[in-house]
Motif scaffolding. Structure first.
Motif, mmCIF file in Angstrom:
data_model
loop_
_atom_site.group_PDB
_atom_site.id
_atom_site.type_symbol
_atom_site.label_atom_id
_atom_site.label_comp_id
_atom_site.label_asym_id
_atom_site.label_seq_id
_atom_site.Cartn_x
_atom_site.Cartn_y
_atom_site.Cartn_z
ATOM 1 N N UNK A 36 0.146 -1.292 0.156
ATOM 2 C CA UNK A 36 0.429 -0.213 -0.326
ATOM 3 C C UNK A 36 1.256 0.904 -0.048
ATOM 4 N N UNK A 37 1.997 1.012 0.755
ATOM 5 C CA UNK A 37 3.051 2.769 0.393
ATOM 6 C C UNK A 37 3.778 2.569 -0.714
ATOM 7 N N UNK A 38 3.880 1.134 -1.047
ATOM 8 C CA UNK A 38 3.986 1.589 -2.667
ATOM 9 C C UNK A 38 3.076 2.135 -3.565
ATOM 10 N N UNK A 39 1.280 1.434 -4.055
ATOM 11 C CA UNK A 39 0.705 2.552 -4.456
ATOM 12 C C UNK A 39 0.599 3.784 -4.146
ATOM 13 N N UNK A 40 0.729 4.112 -2.613
ATOM 14 C CA UNK A 40 0.694 5.510 -2.486
ATOM 15 C C UNK A 40 1.245 6.043 -2.612
ATOM 16 N N UNK A 41 2.887 5.856 -2.764
ATOM 17 C CA UNK A 41 3.508 6.344 -3.270
ATOM 18 C C UNK A 41 3.480 6.905 -4.768
ATOM 19 N N UNK A 42 4.048 5.807 -5.306
ATOM 20 C CA UNK A 42 3.223 5.946 -6.839
ATOM 21 C C UNK A 42 2.071 7.051 -7.285
ATOM 22 N N UNK A 43 1.254 6.694 -7.085
ATOM 23 C CA UNK A 43 0.576 7.132 -7.219
ATOM 24 C C UNK A 43 0.311 8.823 -6.626
ATOM 25 N N UNK A 44 1.221 9.816 -5.333
ATOM 26 C CA UNK A 44 2.318 10.833 -5.442
ATOM 27 C C UNK A 44 2.224 11.566 -6.301
ATOM 28 N N UNK A 45 3.192 10.571 -6.228
ATOM 29 C CA UNK A 45 5.197 11.207 -7.614
ATOM 30 C C UNK A 45 3.921 11.780 -8.644
ATOM 31 N N UNK A 46 2.522 10.744 -9.034
ATOM 32 C CA UNK A 46 2.357 11.175 -10.350
ATOM 33 C C UNK A 46 1.272 12.508 -9.958
ATOM 34 N N UNK A 47 0.874 12.764 -9.104
ATOM 35 C CA UNK A 47 -0.402 14.011 -8.608
ATOM 36 C C UNK A 47 0.977 15.452 -8.419
ATOM 37 N N UNK A 48 2.204 14.928 -7.457
ATOM 38 C CA UNK A 48 3.220 15.790 -8.255
ATOM 39 C C UNK A 48 3.531 16.473 -9.263
ATOM 40 N N UNK A 49 3.961 15.639 -10.442
ATOM 41 C CA UNK A 49 4.320 15.462 -11.283
ATOM 42 C C UNK A 49 2.895 16.705 -12.453
ATOM 43 N N UNK A 50 1.337 15.821 -11.709
ATOM 44 C CA UNK A 50 0.738 16.330 -12.759
ATOM 45 C C UNK A 50 -0.206 18.306 -12.257
ATOM 46 N N UNK A 51 0.534 17.828 -10.824
ATOM 47 C CA UNK A 51 0.120 19.409 -10.786
ATOM 48 C C UNK A 51 0.908 20.798 -11.081
ATOM 49 N N UNK A 52 2.503 20.054 -11.129
ATOM 50 C CA UNK A 52 2.894 21.144 -11.698
ATOM 51 C C UNK A 52 2.713 22.193 -12.520
ATOM 52 N N UNK A 53 3.166 23.819 -12.904
ATOM 53 C CA UNK A 53 2.101 24.479 -13.700
ATOM 54 C C UNK A 53 3.011 24.283 -14.834
ATOM 55 N N UNK A 54 3.226 24.553 -15.616
ATOM 56 C CA UNK A 54 4.271 25.754 -17.217
ATOM 57 C C UNK A 54 3.571 26.771 -17.439
ATOM 58 N N UNK A 55 3.734 28.235 -16.984
ATOM 59 C CA UNK A 55 2.382 29.021 -17.825
ATOM 60 C C UNK A 55 2.642 29.481 -18.633
#
Length: 292
Positions: A36-55
């Motif tokens: 579960x830690x691995x799954x959450x870490x993977x999804x957290x990684x994707x969440x952080x990357x996909x919420x990075x903004x290019x203006x």
């Protein structure tokens, strides 16, 4: 007297098997938590990357219809997950909220430009792909400037990679240790039945006939331990989500289902295989070796 001894032996055997099931369940629980830690870490990684903004800032004289058309082109780009049009008025309201005061009223004019906030797909949230996107955007006469922080992107990717490797390393070590613990637990349980195994062998029972009930019990104990571990994992998830509601955005029932199926498969396989190896070992022993 014989009935009393038989009853005592049966109770002792039952106690051993109950402790074996709970021992396996605790090990599988730890494996499941790591999963579960691995799954959450993977999804957290994707969440952080996909919420990075290019203006993407557009020219002052650009019409809103042209900017919206540019946004449609960005949404069609394979690197882009989504984009959001930010008008001058929306940009002003957002900045007023951050500053806590009405700067437009103070200046008498809104100096901000309309722009597009671009959110990339996780696999393209790296400097190389962002630079390619930036170069393509700057060829468009509407685009005045493209802003992002290259150092922040690099640091984010390096940190996420390091964290993932550390967690995977711990997972590999823990799985090996778990297999060893379950194997030892089952061997101890079968050890208490060594005289029964040898007695059946001495009266002419075939090895397959002797193995079958032990193997079925081993598989059943593995399945039962896995179900106990899954129930405890579901309870743990419920408590964690109650305590940290923000983690709900990382929840994925499909991945949870895969982990639960993996726990069941691991419990059945290890318990069955360890039981088979332990029974075979005692089948090969001589009578005098049973007392060692």
């Amino acid at each position: 007297m014989e009935e009393f001894e038989a009853s005592t032996s049966a109770k002792k055997t039952k106690t051993i098997y109950i402790s074996t099931v709970f021992g396996i369940a605790m090990v599988l629980l730890m494996v499941g938590m790591l999963g579960l830690i691995l799954v959450h870490a993977n999804r957290l990684s994707r969440y952080i990357k996909e919420n990075m903004v290019v203006n993407v800032f557009v020219d002052e004289g650009a019409r809103e219809t042209d900017v919206l058309q540019l946004q449609q082109q960005l949404d069609a780009n394979p690197y882009v997950k989504q984009s959001q049009y930010v008008s001058k008025e929306l940009a002003a309201r957002n900045l007023q909220k951050d500053l806590g005061q009405d700067f437009v009223k103070f200046l008498g004019v809104n100096p901000l430009s309309q722009s597009i906030d671009v959110y990339l797909k996780a696999e393209h949230a790296n400097n190389a792909d962002i630079d390619k996107l930036k170069a393509d955007l700057l060829k468009n006469p509407l685009v005045k400037e493209v802003k992002y922080q290259p150092s922040l992107v690099d640091q984010m990717n390096q940190n996420l990679t390091t964290i993932s490797l550390v967690i995977l390393g711990f997972a590999a070590i823990f799985v090996v240790v778990s297999v060893a613990l379950i194997n030892n637990t089952i061997r101890l349980a079968i050890y208490s039945q060594r005289f029964l195994i040898k007695s059946m062998q001495l009266v002419g029972a075939t090895k397959g006939f002797i193995r079958k009930p032990f193997l079925l019990y081993g598989i059943w104990h593995g399945l039962l331990a896995a179900l106990i571990a899954i129930i405890l994992l579901i309870g743990t998830l419920y408590v964690v989500y109650r305590q940290i509601p923000d983690l709900v955005v990382l929840r994925n029932y499909t991945e949870f289902g895969i982990i639960f199926i993996g726990i069941i498969a691991l419990g059945i396989f290890i318990a069955g295989f360890s039981t088979l190896m332990a029974v075979n070992r005692f089948l090969r022993l001589k009578i005098y070796q049973l007392y060692r």
